[in-house]
Write an enzyme that holds these catalytic residues in place. Structure first.
Site, PDB file in Angstrom:
ATOM      1  N   HIS A 142      -9.675 -22.058  11.820  1.00 45.10           N
ATOM      2  CA  HIS A 142      -9.966 -21.338  13.080  1.00 45.10           C
ATOM      3  C   HIS A 142      -8.824 -20.378  13.368  1.00 45.10           C
ATOM      4  CE1 HIS A 142     -11.455 -21.361  17.484  1.00 45.10           C
ATOM      5  NE2 HIS A 142     -10.465 -20.485  17.420  1.00 45.10           N
TER       6      HIS A 142
ATOM      7  N   HIS B 119      -7.779 -16.169  14.830  1.00 47.38           N
ATOM      8  CA  HIS B 119      -8.123 -14.837  15.346  1.00 47.38           C
ATOM      9  C   HIS B 119      -7.254 -13.816  14.621  1.00 47.38           C
ATOM     10  CE1 HIS B 119     -10.428 -16.518  18.740  1.00 47.38           C
ATOM     11  NE2 HIS B 119      -9.579 -17.521  18.603  1.00 47.38           N
ATOM     12  N   LEU B 120      -7.892 -13.009  13.769  1.00 46.40           N
ATOM     13  CA  LEU B 120      -7.134 -12.001  13.026  1.00 46.40           C
ATOM     14  C   LEU B 120      -7.171 -10.640  13.720  1.00 46.40           C
ATOM     15  CD1 LEU B 120      -8.156 -12.860   9.337  1.00 46.40           C
ATOM     16  CD2 LEU B 120      -6.040 -13.483  10.546  1.00 46.40           C
ATOM     17  N   ARG B 121      -8.104 -10.480  14.670  1.00 43.17           N
ATOM     18  CA  ARG B 121      -8.237  -9.209  15.412  1.00 43.17           C
ATOM     19  C   ARG B 121      -8.611  -8.052  14.473  1.00 43.17           C
ATOM     20  NH1 ARG B 121      -8.371 -12.597  19.672  1.00 43.17           N
ATOM     21  NH2 ARG B 121      -6.391 -12.986  20.664  1.00 43.17           N
TER      22      ARG B 121
ATOM     23  N   LYS C  59     -20.360 -18.991  15.529  1.00 45.77           N
ATOM     24  CA  LYS C  59     -19.458 -19.434  16.595  1.00 45.77           C
ATOM     25  C   LYS C  59     -20.173 -19.372  17.942  1.00 45.77           C
ATOM     26  CE  LYS C  59     -15.877 -20.723  18.744  1.00 45.77           C
ATOM     27  NZ  LYS C  59     -14.468 -20.488  18.760  1.00 45.77           N
TER      28      LYS C  59
ATOM     29  N   HIS D 250     -16.836 -23.600  20.922  1.00 44.09           N
ATOM     30  CA  HIS D 250     -15.777 -23.598  21.937  1.00 44.09           C
ATOM     31  C   HIS D 250     -16.284 -24.545  23.029  1.00 44.09           C
ATOM     32  CE1 HIS D 250     -12.419 -21.688  24.281  1.00 44.09           C
ATOM     33  NE2 HIS D 250     -13.058 -22.390  25.197  1.00 44.09           N
TER      34      HIS D 250
ATOM     35  N   HIS E  78     -10.629 -26.617  18.340  1.00 40.12           N
ATOM     36  CA  HIS E  78      -9.386 -26.757  19.124  1.00 40.12           C
ATOM     37  C   HIS E  78      -9.505 -27.808  20.235  1.00 40.12           C
ATOM     38  CE1 HIS E  78     -11.698 -23.914  21.470  1.00 40.12           C
ATOM     39  NE2 HIS E  78     -11.336 -22.865  20.789  1.00 40.12           N
TER      40      HIS E  78
ATOM     41  N   LEU F  50      -6.653 -21.152  25.831  1.00 47.69           N
ATOM     42  CA  LEU F  50      -7.867 -21.896  26.174  1.00 47.69           C
ATOM     43  C   LEU F  50      -8.400 -22.601  24.929  1.00 47.69           C
ATOM     44  CD1 LEU F  50      -9.648 -19.380  28.555  1.00 47.69           C
ATOM     45  CD2 LEU F  50      -8.757 -21.639  29.154  1.00 47.69           C
TER      46      LEU F  50
ATOM     47  N   ASP G 121      -6.046 -21.734  15.708  1.00 43.64           N
ATOM     48  CA  ASP G 121      -6.419 -20.918  16.864  1.00 43.64           C
ATOM     49  C   ASP G 121      -5.312 -19.917  17.195  1.00 43.64           C
ATOM     50  OD1 ASP G 121      -7.996 -19.886  18.867  1.00 43.64           O
ATOM     51  OD2 ASP G 121      -7.547 -21.465  20.314  1.00 43.64           O
TER      52      ASP G 121
ATOM     53  N   HIS H 155      -1.927 -11.683  21.402  1.00 40.07           N
ATOM     54  CA  HIS H 155      -2.198 -10.663  22.429  1.00 40.07           C
ATOM     55  C   HIS H 155      -0.915  -9.858  22.618  1.00 40.07           C
ATOM     56  CE1 HIS H 155      -6.073 -12.186  23.974  1.00 40.07           C
ATOM     57  NE2 HIS H 155      -5.591 -13.387  23.731  1.00 40.07           N
TER      58      HIS H 155
ATOM     59  N   ALA I 268      -5.464 -15.428  27.672  1.00 41.92           N
ATOM     60  CA  ALA I 268      -5.288 -16.734  27.033  1.00 41.92           C
ATOM     61  C   ALA I 268      -5.111 -16.533  25.537  1.00 41.92           C
ATOM     62  CB  ALA I 268      -6.518 -17.600  27.292  1.00 41.92           C
TER      63      ALA I 268
END
Ligand code: NCD
Ligand code: ZN
Length: 350
Positions: free
Chosen positions: A15, A17-19, A101, A138, A176, A221, A249, A253, A265
């Site tokens: 899990h 987030h690579l953006r 997801k 989630h 998560h 989150l 996770d 940001h 978050a």
């Protein structure tokens, strides 16, 4: 004797987030340096909602990969009230998509398009169950009446129990997890369910957000819970139970989006995630079970072979970068609650 060096099969991040764009360029090399594969979250803005969009995003990721990297992005798409069962089943059959997801609408970053009512996606879930495609959840209710610290438990009680009764063979990952209730639920459930656990939820409890003042970089989150929950998560992670596996996770940001009157978050752990997990397992005297959690259990859940390479960690304190540049003018902050990391991943040149 204390272990000072540990070699395990190369782990995967189930899990992350690579953006996209400049943030992707910053984040991807860190994930690819450690992990063989990663489940890539689809919550871009706008989100990845079709197999074609996932394929295009996978191409963008591959273009940014460092030369010679064998990292494999495993793509997901974002379940909306409009998702077509055919599109995602075809994407799965063609190996473009690994999973779907599900974010309850407005539960977290870029989730406005999420599911408003489970009954609207029942046809999609039926199809996923039939073809063996995993649903990644989630697990928080998004209604404002429910206390933010109770949203995971409320999701299990009000949504997940019913969903699993309706789709007993659907492969589900509760992502998560942050509560003892989620640990108990997953441990005791019959059928194909697993859960990912982040490094930060194993390291901090909710006090970390308020230590001497408001700490936006400790906010994610699902939000960190009280200490008893952190201890339950640690027990689950080191248990060797194949239902629990690594999912960072890691969610970068920009500093200005975190340090704001309404901060985003997300906690960015990719530069030292495996090192932090190693520290947790060492503290729990369970380093011998790190490989199960990090390198074996997740692959098994997804029906994939373990990676063939190995990685070596050594006990050698080092100072991870506090801030990393994004594009020309921006920065992200790296999570490292103790300022130093105790374990270091050996680079091929070491
Ligand atoms: C994630 C993000 O920033 O994309 N944030 C987070 O706190 N974990 C979204 C998510 O996974 O909920
Ligand atoms: Zn996430």
């Amino acid at each position: 004797m204390t272990t000072t060096r540990l070699t395990i099969i190369r782990p995967d991040d189930w899990h992350v987030h690579l953006r996209d764009e400049a943030m992707l360029q910053m984040a991807l090399p860190w994930t690819a340096r450690t992990f063989g594969r990663a489940i890539v979250m689809p919550n871009l803005d706008p989100p990845v909602t079709t197999a074609a969009q996932a394929a295009a995003y996978r191409d963008r990721i591959r273009r940014v990969l460092p030369d010679g990297s064998r990292f494999e992005p495993l793509m997901t798409c974002f379940l909306t009230d409009e998702t077509g069962p055919e599109d995602i089943a075809r994407g799965f059959a063609e190996r473009v998509l690994t999973a779907v997801k599900m974010y309850p609408a407005r539960s977290t970053t870029n989730s406005a398009a999420g599911v408003t009512d489970f009954r609207r996606v029942y046809r999609v879930l039926e199809r996923m169950q039939a073809v063996g495609m995993p649903l990644l959840i989630h697990g928080e209710v998004a209604d404002q009446e429910t206390d933010v610290f109770d949203r995971e438990k409320a999701f299990i009680d009000r949504v997940l129990v019913r969903l699993r009764a309706d789709f007993p063979a659907l492969r589900i990952v509760l992502e998560h997890i942050t509560t003892a209730e989620a640990v108990d639920y997953v441990q005791d459930a019959a059928g194909p369910i697993g859960a990912t656990i982040t490094a930060h939820h194993l390291m901090i409890n909710r006090n970390a957000m308020f230590a001497g003042g408001i700490r936006p970089h400790m906010y994610c989150l699902p939000v960190a819970k009280r200490e008893s929950h952190r201890l339950a998560l640690r027990k689950a992670a080191i248990s060797g139970d194949p239902r629990f596996f690594l999912g960072t996770d890691s969610a970068p940001h920009l500093i200005q989006d975190k340090e704001s009157a309404c901060g985003c978050a997300g906690i960015f752990t990719a530069p030292l995630a495996l090192e932090l997990y190693a520290q947790v397992f060492e503290e729990e005297r369970a380093l011998d079970r790190l490989a199960a959690f990090a390198s074996l259990n997740g692959a098994r859940f997804y029906g994939l072979p373990p990676n063939t390479e190995a990685v070596t960690l050594v006990q050698s304190p080092w100072q991870p970068p506090e801030l990393l540049p994004v594009g020309e003018a921006d920065q992200v902050r790296v999570f490292c609650p103790e300022g130093k990391a105790r374990w270091r991943l050996l680079e091929p040149a070491d």
